[in-house]
Write a protein that holds these residues in place. Structure first.
Motif, mmCIF file in Angstrom:
data_model
loop_
_atom_site.group_PDB
_atom_site.id
_atom_site.type_symbol
_atom_site.label_atom_id
_atom_site.label_comp_id
_atom_site.label_asym_id
_atom_site.label_seq_id
_atom_site.Cartn_x
_atom_site.Cartn_y
_atom_site.Cartn_z
ATOM 1 N N GLY A 56 -12.574 77.777 -125.094
ATOM 2 C CA GLY A 56 -13.045 78.478 -126.292
ATOM 3 C C GLY A 56 -14.005 79.579 -125.917
ATOM 4 N N GLN A 57 -13.924 80.697 -126.661
ATOM 5 C CA GLN A 57 -14.832 81.816 -126.434
ATOM 6 C C GLN A 57 -15.523 82.212 -127.735
ATOM 7 N N GLY A 58 -15.608 81.299 -128.676
ATOM 8 C CA GLY A 58 -16.266 81.620 -129.939
ATOM 9 C C GLY A 58 -15.452 82.519 -130.832
ATOM 10 N N LEU A 59 -14.134 82.564 -130.632
ATOM 11 C CA LEU A 59 -13.271 83.421 -131.442
ATOM 12 C C LEU A 59 -12.519 82.649 -132.518
ATOM 13 N N GLY A 60 -12.314 81.351 -132.318
ATOM 14 C CA GLY A 60 -11.463 80.572 -133.213
ATOM 15 C C GLY A 60 -11.908 80.606 -134.656
ATOM 16 N N LEU A 61 -13.191 80.300 -134.926
ATOM 17 C CA LEU A 61 -13.666 80.266 -136.302
ATOM 18 C C LEU A 61 -13.767 81.665 -136.906
ATOM 19 N N ALA A 62 -13.989 82.672 -136.077
ATOM 20 C CA ALA A 62 -13.978 84.047 -136.585
ATOM 21 C C ALA A 62 -12.586 84.408 -137.083
ATOM 22 N N VAL A 63 -11.563 83.972 -136.341
ATOM 23 C CA VAL A 63 -10.173 84.186 -136.772
ATOM 24 C C VAL A 63 -9.916 83.441 -138.072
ATOM 25 N N VAL A 64 -10.392 82.199 -138.162
ATOM 26 C CA VAL A 64 -10.225 81.405 -139.378
ATOM 27 C C VAL A 64 -10.836 82.137 -140.578
ATOM 28 N N LYS A 65 -12.047 82.630 -140.402
ATOM 29 C CA LYS A 65 -12.736 83.326 -141.494
ATOM 30 C C LYS A 65 -11.945 84.548 -141.950
ATOM 31 N N GLU A 66 -11.438 85.322 -141.007
ATOM 32 C CA GLU A 66 -10.682 86.521 -141.359
ATOM 33 C C GLU A 66 -9.409 86.171 -142.110
ATOM 34 N N ILE A 67 -8.725 85.141 -141.698
ATOM 35 C CA ILE A 67 -7.471 84.761 -142.368
ATOM 36 C C ILE A 67 -7.754 84.268 -143.790
ATOM 37 N N ILE A 68 -8.784 83.451 -143.960
ATOM 38 C CA ILE A 68 -9.123 82.959 -145.297
ATOM 39 C C ILE A 68 -9.523 84.126 -146.197
ATOM 40 N N ASN A 69 -10.280 85.065 -145.668
ATOM 41 C CA ASN A 69 -10.652 86.242 -146.461
ATOM 42 C C ASN A 69 -9.420 87.046 -146.858
ATOM 43 N N ALA A 70 -8.460 87.136 -145.946
ATOM 44 C CA ALA A 70 -7.231 87.860 -146.242
ATOM 45 C C ALA A 70 -6.485 87.228 -147.413
ATOM 46 N N HIS A 71 -6.624 85.910 -147.585
ATOM 47 C CA HIS A 71 -6.012 85.203 -148.714
ATOM 48 C C HIS A 71 -6.907 85.214 -149.956
#
Length: 440
Positions: free
Chosen positions: A403-418
């Motif tokens: 992990g490089q601290g990117l996973g939850l940032a990706v999660v946040k972006e996808i949820i915002n996109a929805h």
């Protein structure tokens, strides 16, 4: 300006009302004199000399009140009564002294009646300008001076109060503006405002600037940590690659398949790191490019959990699903990426023998998905940063790119996109709960 305008209007109003008063006074004096003359008429052109004499005796008093002289002429044109030339000269002189008369006198002829018939006329002489008496002039001067003095005093007080209020408002704003300029110039450290402001709006402004400075400082720290972590993660495989390749070039090592496979794994590590960074950028750029489809949320979650059964069995972690049939409209692939990140983190930070629960609840207008574990938990002061890119609660130098601290940032972006939201509730040592709210 308002005070000056008010003073001017008050002065004009007083002047006009006083002028009207003087005019009314002269009219009353005229009527009084004519009425006195009419009362002196007896009959057949006979006049009461006592009454006319009393007019002469009271002429000085009348002059003081109105400055008016009078002659009485009968219907045939004969002069019945007239103030003497001496009295007239004396009144002229006093009128000049007392009322400031500078113009010629005006004569006005008024008919005298007795029983409805004209019996003669009264010739009234008075200054062309109906001025003020000494007392009236002094009163007007005093009133004018009072208005001017109060106006000037009020303007001075208003200016002082306005200056104090403006300073009271502008000083905190100027101080806040200076802080924001420092922040804009990159001087984030020490940019928080420490003064206690009593005005609510200014206090909120200072608190917002302080919060902004704190957040920017934390972002700077995260960015520096990220650069350090990335440099470390990139340096390790590059150093390994360089050393092995130089050894093969120098003939120290033979380019065997095992060594080449080892070098290939290092290349894969670098590729994986770059892919994770690109993945976040791709998600941000494709927020409005979702491929929406309708699917059953229960079937979707069951298939997602099935993919993690092997990893869960390795740590003896129990996976639980509580969901009912329900249709939602979303990008299935991106939503699967969200669940994959959340479940992989939950397994990673849940101790052996732990439990991970996935719950699905559908309301009239939204779909709620909950991922709950009883793992290590997240410190309260770190929870608001976990959705920042490259942020790690406990950075590990030996993570093997788990992990490089990117996973939850990706999660946040996808949820915002929805157009949805995601929340986190965690306690150290008790576990973490993520809740996803998606519009149906």
């Amino acid at each position: 300006m308002i005070i000056a305008l008010f003073s001017l209007l008050m002065f004009q109003t007083t002047e006009n009302r006083f002028s009207n008063y003087i005019g009314d006074r002269y009219e009353a004096e005229k009527a009084s004199l004519v009425e006195a003359v009419e009362s002196a008429y007896q009959s057949d052109n006979q006049w009461d000399t006592d009454i006319l004499s009393s007019l002469t005796q009271n002429s000085m008093h009348a002059m003081h009140s109105s400055g008016m002289l009078m002659r009485v002429i009968d219907e045939a044109g004969n002069e019945i009564y007239s103030q003497s030339n001496e009295m007239e000269d004396h009144m002229h002189m006093m009128s000049e002294e007392m009322m400031g008369v500078r113009e010629g006198w005006t004569e006005e002829r008024v008919d005298i009646y007795s029983q409805g018939e004209v019996i003669g006329s009264a010739v009234l002489s008075y200054p062309g300008f109906q001025g003020y008496t000494v007392e009236e002039a002094e009163f007007i001067d005093d009133l004018t001076m009072l208005i001017i003095t109060m106006g000037i005093f009020s303007i001075i007080v208003a200016c002082i109060i306005a200056y104090l209020i403006s300073r009271r408002l502008s000083d905190p704003i100027a101080k806040t503006s200076l802080k924001t300029q420092k922040i804009a110039q990159g001087q984030i450290e020490g940019a928080a405002l420490t003064d206690s402001e009593e005005i609510r709006e200014l206090y909120q402004l200072e608190q917002s600037v302080s919060a902004l400075a704190a957040q920017l400082a934390e972002q700077k720290r995260i960015r520096n940590q990220m650069i350090s972590d990335l440099a470390h993660e990139v340096r390790t495989p590059l150093t390994t690659l360089q050393g092995n390749i130089e050894a093969m070039i120098d003939g120290v090592w033979e380019a065997t398949p095992e060594r080449l496979n080892s070098l290939n794994r290092q290349v894969i590590r670098l590729t994986h790191l770059i892919k994770m960074i690109d993945q976040l950028e791709d998600v941000e750029e494709s927020n409005n490019e979702l491929t929406l489809e309708r699917f059953d949320i229960k079937e979707f979650l069951s298939m997602t959990l099935l993919a993690f059964e092997a990893l869960a069995e390795e740590k003896n972690i129990r996976l639980e699903l509580e969901a009912e049939f329900g249709i939602i409209e979303a990008d299935r692939n991106k939503l699967e990426q969200v669940m994959t990140n959340l479940l992989s983190n939950a397994i990673k930070f849940t101790s052996k023998g732990g439990r991970i629960s996935v719950l699905s609840l559908q309301t009239s207008d939204e779909q709620i998905i909950t991922v709950k574990d009883n793992g290590e938990g997240i410190p309260e002061n770190k929870q608001k940063y976990i959705f920042e890119r490259f942020y790690q609660v406990e950075p590990s130098r030996n993570s093997e790119l788990q992990g490089q601290g990117l996973g939850l940032a990706v999660v946040k972006e996808i949820i915002n996109a929805h157009h949805g939201t995601i929340t986190v509730d965690s306690q150290e040592g008790k576990g973490t709960t993520f809740k996803i709210f998606l519009p149906k």
